[in-house]
Design a protein around this motif. Structure first.
Motif, PDB file in Angstrom:
ATOM      1  N   ARG A 132       0.832  -1.209   0.000  1.00 35.08           N
ATOM      2  CA  ARG A 132       0.000   0.000   0.000  1.00 35.08           C
ATOM      3  C   ARG A 132       0.870   1.264   0.000  1.00 35.08           C
ATOM      4  NH1 ARG A 132      -5.492  -0.694   1.568  1.00 35.08           N
ATOM      5  NH2 ARG A 132      -6.013  -2.885   1.969  1.00 35.08           N
ATOM      6  N   LEU A 133       1.972   1.232   0.733  1.00 32.89           N
ATOM      7  CA  LEU A 133       2.884   2.378   0.784  1.00 32.89           C
ATOM      8  C   LEU A 133       3.509   2.623  -0.585  1.00 32.89           C
ATOM      9  CD1 LEU A 133       4.396   4.540   2.467  1.00 32.89           C
ATOM     10  CD2 LEU A 133       6.120   2.793   2.976  1.00 32.89           C
ATOM     11  N   ASP A 134       3.962   1.569  -1.234  1.00 33.33           N
ATOM     12  CA  ASP A 134       4.562   1.716  -2.561  1.00 33.33           C
ATOM     13  C   ASP A 134       3.559   2.319  -3.540  1.00 33.33           C
ATOM     14  OD1 ASP A 134       6.727   0.542  -1.410  1.00 33.33           O
ATOM     15  OD2 ASP A 134       6.634  -1.325  -2.558  1.00 33.33           O
ATOM     16  N   SER A 135       2.325   1.838  -3.482  1.00 32.29           N
ATOM     17  CA  SER A 135       1.294   2.348  -4.377  1.00 32.29           C
ATOM     18  C   SER A 135       1.035   3.824  -4.130  1.00 32.29           C
ATOM     19  CB  SER A 135       0.004   1.546  -4.190  1.00 32.29           C
ATOM     20  OG  SER A 135      -1.024   2.039  -5.030  1.00 32.29           O
TER      21      SER A 135
ATOM     22  N   MET B  65      13.044   1.092  -3.179  1.00 35.85           N
ATOM     23  CA  MET B  65      11.963   1.198  -4.153  1.00 35.85           C
ATOM     24  C   MET B  65      12.136   2.440  -5.029  1.00 35.85           C
ATOM     25  SD  MET B  65       8.863   2.911  -4.866  1.00 35.85           S
ATOM     26  CE  MET B  65       8.060   3.454  -3.356  1.00 35.85           C
ATOM     27  N   LEU B  66      12.463   3.570  -4.409  1.00 37.33           N
ATOM     28  CA  LEU B  66      12.608   4.819  -5.147  1.00 37.33           C
ATOM     29  C   LEU B  66      13.778   4.768  -6.122  1.00 37.33           C
ATOM     30  CD1 LEU B  66      11.928   7.263  -2.180  1.00 37.33           C
ATOM     31  CD2 LEU B  66      10.494   7.012  -4.212  1.00 37.33           C
TER      32      LEU B  66
ATOM     33  N   TYR C 179      14.479   7.430  -9.273  1.00 39.21           N
ATOM     34  CA  TYR C 179      14.447   8.702  -8.562  1.00 39.21           C
ATOM     35  C   TYR C 179      15.771   8.952  -7.841  1.00 39.21           C
ATOM     36  CZ  TYR C 179       9.367   8.685  -9.254  1.00 39.21           C
ATOM     37  OH  TYR C 179       8.115   8.663  -9.811  1.00 39.21           O
ATOM     38  N   GLN C 180      16.096  10.224  -7.654  1.00 36.97           N
ATOM     39  CA  GLN C 180      17.274  10.603  -6.885  1.00 36.97           C
ATOM     40  C   GLN C 180      16.905  10.623  -5.408  1.00 36.97           C
ATOM     41  OE1 GLN C 180      18.610  14.380  -8.442  1.00 36.97           O
ATOM     42  NE2 GLN C 180      19.471  13.487 -10.286  1.00 36.97           N
TER      43      GLN C 180
END
Length: 316
Positions: A245-248, A288-289, A294-295
């Motif tokens: 859920r956090l990733d989404s 994940m980022l 992403y930086q």
């Protein structure tokens, strides 16, 4: 015709005169009250070094210093306007000398209609620099006459009369941005609630509901980055569902923040002491980022305030 050409240049910056590979000089000038300060703030966000109210006579020497700074100053904005008073008379002469010496530069001229400038001065209750003891309209007229030859040399002319701040930001980013400058920097921070919440956090996630390794004697003094601690926290169904859920949520939010123009995002993850659960989830977010391009940077603010006997150093 000059205005039309300049406006076309503002819409297609790739057609501007080529600059040196490792150095870009932008001179910002224009009408008082037209938005030079706001434009320069957006350029600072893009990584430009901004010098405000520089007397024109010092421009060539300053540029030479920057160009020989060993690559430490690659993008420079010089703000030159009528606040320099008698020094401003040399501005056109200095620009002509730079042209003769093939010293590359771009000029951004900020403009607005007289009624808009008058309204802005009325709202801020400031005096116009060209008419400190008389009517604002008189100062505007004097300034337009003084700036006419400078405006004719502008690379880009931006009229802010009808622009919202977000529109000006987008225009500045289109003209002076780069692939590097368009990235948003993301800081992922773990912390302990007992040491206080981070004041600069944009998003805060409380993970104290996750199973706590503190109550397992063999795990108590190991951080959430140690494999056996991470395995313990990650094996529970509640942890796995939360990660999904956090990733989404993060996948949805970050493109919206980038679209809105946010240049930096701080995501804080907190547990009781900032040693186990917050470290584990923060590391999960960081991985994940970065996997999505992403930086991101990872920091464990309060980890070493605990009795930590084992910790794995991550690449941040």
């Amino acid at each position: 015709m000059a205005e039309e050409q300049a406006l076309q240049g503002a819409q297609a910056p790739e057609e501007a005169a080529p600059m040196e590979k490792d150095f870009r000089l932008v001179i910002v000038t224009g009408m008082s009250g037209a938005g030079k300060t706001q434009a320069c703030r957006y350029m600072e966000d893009l990584g430009y070094f901004v010098v405000d109210n520089l007397p024109p006579i010092f421009i060539p020497k300053f540029v030479e210093l920057c160009r020989h700074a060993g690559g430490h100053v690659g993008k420079v904005v010089l703000v030159v306007d009528t606040r320099s008073h008698e020094f401003f008379d040399t501005f056109v002469h200095v620009l002509e000398e730079m042209d003769r010496d093939d010293l590359p530069y771009e000029m951004l001229f900020m403009d607005a209609t007289d009624p808009v400038i008058i309204r802005r001065y009325k709202e801020t209750r400031r005096r116009h620099p060209m008419a400190p003891a008389s009517r604002i309209s008189e100062g505007i007229a004097k300034e337009r006459d003084l700036l006419a030859p400078v405006r004719a040399k502008a690379t880009y002319i931006v009229d802010t009369s009808e622009l919202r701040k977000v529109d000006l930001r987008d225009k500045i980013h289109r003209i002076f941005g780069s692939a590097e400058g368009e990235h948003m920097n993301i800081n992922v921070l773990s912390f302990g609630f007992k040491f206080g919440m981070p004041l600069d956090a944009d998003l805060v996630f409380d993970v104290r509901f996750l199973p706590n390794p503190f109550y397992i004697e063999s795990l108590r003094h190991k951080s959430g980055a140690v494999p056996e601690v991470a395995e313990y926290i990650g094996k529970w169904a509640v942890t796995q569902e939360f990660e999904q859920r956090l990733d989404s949520l993060i996948d949805f939010l970050i493109p919206q923040y980038i679209k809105e123009g946010k240049s930096q995002l701080v995501i804080a993850v907190g547990c009781t002491g900032g040693m186990h659960r917050s470290v584990f989830i923060a590391k999960h977010l960081f991985d994940m980022l970065t996997s999505r391009g992403y930086q991101a940077k990872l920091e464990h603010r309060d980890l070493m305030k605990n009795d930590v006997q084992e910790h794995v150093r991550e690449e941040c």
